[in-house]
Design an enzyme around this catalytic site. Structure first.
Site, mmCIF file in Angstrom:
data_model
loop_
_atom_site.group_PDB
_atom_site.id
_atom_site.type_symbol
_atom_site.label_atom_id
_atom_site.label_comp_id
_atom_site.label_asym_id
_atom_site.label_seq_id
_atom_site.Cartn_x
_atom_site.Cartn_y
_atom_site.Cartn_z
ATOM 1 N N ARG A 143 49.594 75.859 129.385
ATOM 2 C CA ARG A 143 49.532 75.421 127.311
ATOM 3 C C ARG A 143 51.125 75.017 127.185
ATOM 4 O O ARG A 143 51.855 75.794 127.733
ATOM 5 C CB ARG A 143 48.967 76.826 127.239
ATOM 6 C CG ARG A 143 47.535 77.295 127.033
ATOM 7 C CD ARG A 143 47.185 78.805 127.509
ATOM 8 N NE ARG A 143 46.006 79.504 128.419
ATOM 9 C CZ ARG A 143 45.437 79.690 128.415
ATOM 10 N NH1 ARG A 143 46.235 79.727 129.861
ATOM 11 N NH2 ARG A 143 44.782 79.610 128.957
ATOM 12 N N LYS A 165 47.516 85.806 128.161
ATOM 13 C CA LYS A 165 46.230 86.195 127.644
ATOM 14 C C LYS A 165 46.059 87.472 129.084
ATOM 15 O O LYS A 165 44.704 87.465 129.603
ATOM 16 C CB LYS A 165 44.966 85.651 127.845
ATOM 17 C CG LYS A 165 46.061 84.635 126.862
ATOM 18 C CD LYS A 165 44.287 83.649 126.585
ATOM 19 C CE LYS A 165 45.094 82.264 125.365
ATOM 20 N NZ LYS A 165 44.079 81.569 125.180
ATOM 21 N N HIS A 230 48.144 70.596 122.772
ATOM 22 C CA HIS A 230 46.789 70.542 123.560
ATOM 23 C C HIS A 230 45.946 69.751 124.185
ATOM 24 O O HIS A 230 45.340 69.590 125.712
ATOM 25 C CB HIS A 230 45.963 71.359 122.762
ATOM 26 C CG HIS A 230 44.977 72.484 124.067
ATOM 27 N ND1 HIS A 230 45.710 73.463 124.800
ATOM 28 C CD2 HIS A 230 44.133 72.445 123.953
ATOM 29 C CE1 HIS A 230 44.793 74.530 125.723
ATOM 30 N NE2 HIS A 230 43.426 73.010 125.205
ATOM 31 N N ARG A 233 47.079 68.908 128.116
ATOM 32 C CA ARG A 233 46.311 69.393 129.076
ATOM 33 C C ARG A 233 44.781 69.184 129.791
ATOM 34 O O ARG A 233 44.387 69.035 130.561
ATOM 35 C CB ARG A 233 46.079 71.073 128.533
ATOM 36 C CG ARG A 233 46.134 71.900 128.738
ATOM 37 C CD ARG A 233 45.626 73.422 129.151
ATOM 38 N NE ARG A 233 45.331 74.447 128.523
ATOM 39 C CZ ARG A 233 44.872 75.564 129.681
ATOM 40 N NH1 ARG A 233 46.101 75.406 130.977
ATOM 41 N NH2 ARG A 233 44.000 77.000 129.776
ATOM 42 N N HIS A 256 41.430 79.608 133.190
ATOM 43 C CA HIS A 256 40.155 79.696 132.963
ATOM 44 C C HIS A 256 39.708 81.417 133.198
ATOM 45 O O HIS A 256 39.648 81.282 134.231
ATOM 46 C CB HIS A 256 39.674 78.721 132.568
ATOM 47 C CG HIS A 256 39.894 77.472 131.817
ATOM 48 N ND1 HIS A 256 39.441 76.332 131.908
ATOM 49 C CD2 HIS A 256 40.597 77.723 130.566
ATOM 50 C CE1 HIS A 256 40.251 75.803 130.750
ATOM 51 N NE2 HIS A 256 40.952 76.899 129.504
ATOM 52 N N TYR A 265 36.513 70.510 129.410
ATOM 53 C CA TYR A 265 38.113 69.963 129.276
ATOM 54 C C TYR A 265 37.900 68.766 130.547
ATOM 55 O O TYR A 265 38.724 67.657 130.502
ATOM 56 C CB TYR A 265 39.187 71.014 130.668
ATOM 57 C CG TYR A 265 39.653 72.090 129.293
ATOM 58 C CD1 TYR A 265 41.082 72.076 129.205
ATOM 59 C CD2 TYR A 265 39.185 73.119 128.659
ATOM 60 C CE1 TYR A 265 42.305 72.935 128.267
ATOM 61 C CE2 TYR A 265 40.098 73.770 128.246
ATOM 62 C CZ TYR A 265 41.616 73.887 128.142
ATOM 63 O OH TYR A 265 41.763 74.852 127.030
#
Length: 285
Positions: A143, A165, A230, A233, A256, A265
């Protein structure tokens, strides 16, 4: 109006308290900022009126008429999260039902050829930092907020430990990328700290990179709607999946928790699907 409805007011102070709780839960700064933004919009929409189910349904109808369905659902999620926090679960509103799309929007899909043109445009502009930022994100799948973990020390080891995260994962730097980054650091006369920094010595943030990438669009001949960090990615994910066909492994690499997110994605555009059907050669007469 019920008495309890009069006590249910959405105020900047309440939004601030909820944001503090989200930070304590170690939500990503961007997530907290998004929730605060969405709740502030709701506060403005209410204009001082009490929070009622009828008012919230009206807000949902307003959002549905003015925003994409996915955006509506993220705003509703922010509101529902606040209602859970306050114990006002009877105010929660249902998200919109969105039919799963089989293909991504071709107008948003960045191709490998366009990616190469962006890098060449950055080099022609003499912006080596931007060229390497683009290549680092796309070659690792990180990211843009995780660029700060790419340091002189990790370039030497070839392995980056990312903590984002609430999850930790290891990302490996390709040898060719390491050589480019080592050379860049040598020209910058730096041996420690983040690789990509501003003139003031602070790590580059999303806005810096977004602005610089947009400036490349015309020279590179790439539609501005495709050019944002993004999307690099997403390009990494599509190319990796084309080569490996391992969705679970890709989910781990991208960080993820759910492979359903990873599937988004790896979606190709309908144009690619149409080409594949043509190559099947099943129309005979």
């Amino acid at each position: 109006m019920k008495k309890k409805d009069k006590l249910r007011e959405l105020t900047p102070a309440l939004i601030g308290r909820y944001a503090a709780v989200l930070r304590e839960q170690e939500k990503a700064p961007a997530t907290v900022q998004k929730y605060v933004h969405d709740l502030t919009l709701l506060c403005g929409h209410l204009g001082g009126a009490a929070l009622t189910k009828a008012a919230l349904i009206g807000w949902k109808e307003y959002l549905t008429a003015n925003y994409a369905a996915a955006s509506v659902n993220t705003m509703l999620a922010a509101a529902n999260g606040l209602f859970d926090f306050c114990g006002w679960t009877d105010l929660k509103v249902k998200p919109l039902k969105i039919q799963k799309s089989l293909f991504c929007n071709a107008d948003k899909e960045l191709t490998r050829e366009e990616y190469i043109r962006l890098i060449r445009a950055a080099e022609q502009d003499g912006n080596q930092r931007l060229s390497l930022v683009i290549q680092t994100i796309c070659a690792t799948g990180i990211r843009v907020s995780e660029l700060r973990f790419i340091t002189a020390e990790t370039v030497q080891s070839g392995r980056v430990e990312i903590n984002n995260k609430g999850k930790r994962r290891s990302v490996f730097l390709p040898d060719k990328l390491r050589r480019l980054l080592k050379k860049y650091l040598q020209t910058q006369k730096r041996t420690a700290g983040p690789v990509f920094i501003t003139k003031m010595g602070k790590p580059l943030d999303r806005s810096n990179i977004w602005r610089d990438m947009k400036a490349l669009c015309e020279r590179a001949g790439v539609a501005p709607g495709k050019v944002f960090p993004h999307n690099l990615r997403h390009l990494f994910a599509r190319i990796y999946y084309t080569l490996e066909k391992d969705l679970s492994r890709l989910a781990d690499i991208l960080g993820h928790s759910n492979v359903n997110t990873t599937r988004i994605y790896t979606m190709e555009s309908g144009v690619v699907h149409a080409r594949q059907m043509e190559r099947m050669g099943l129309v005979i007469t």
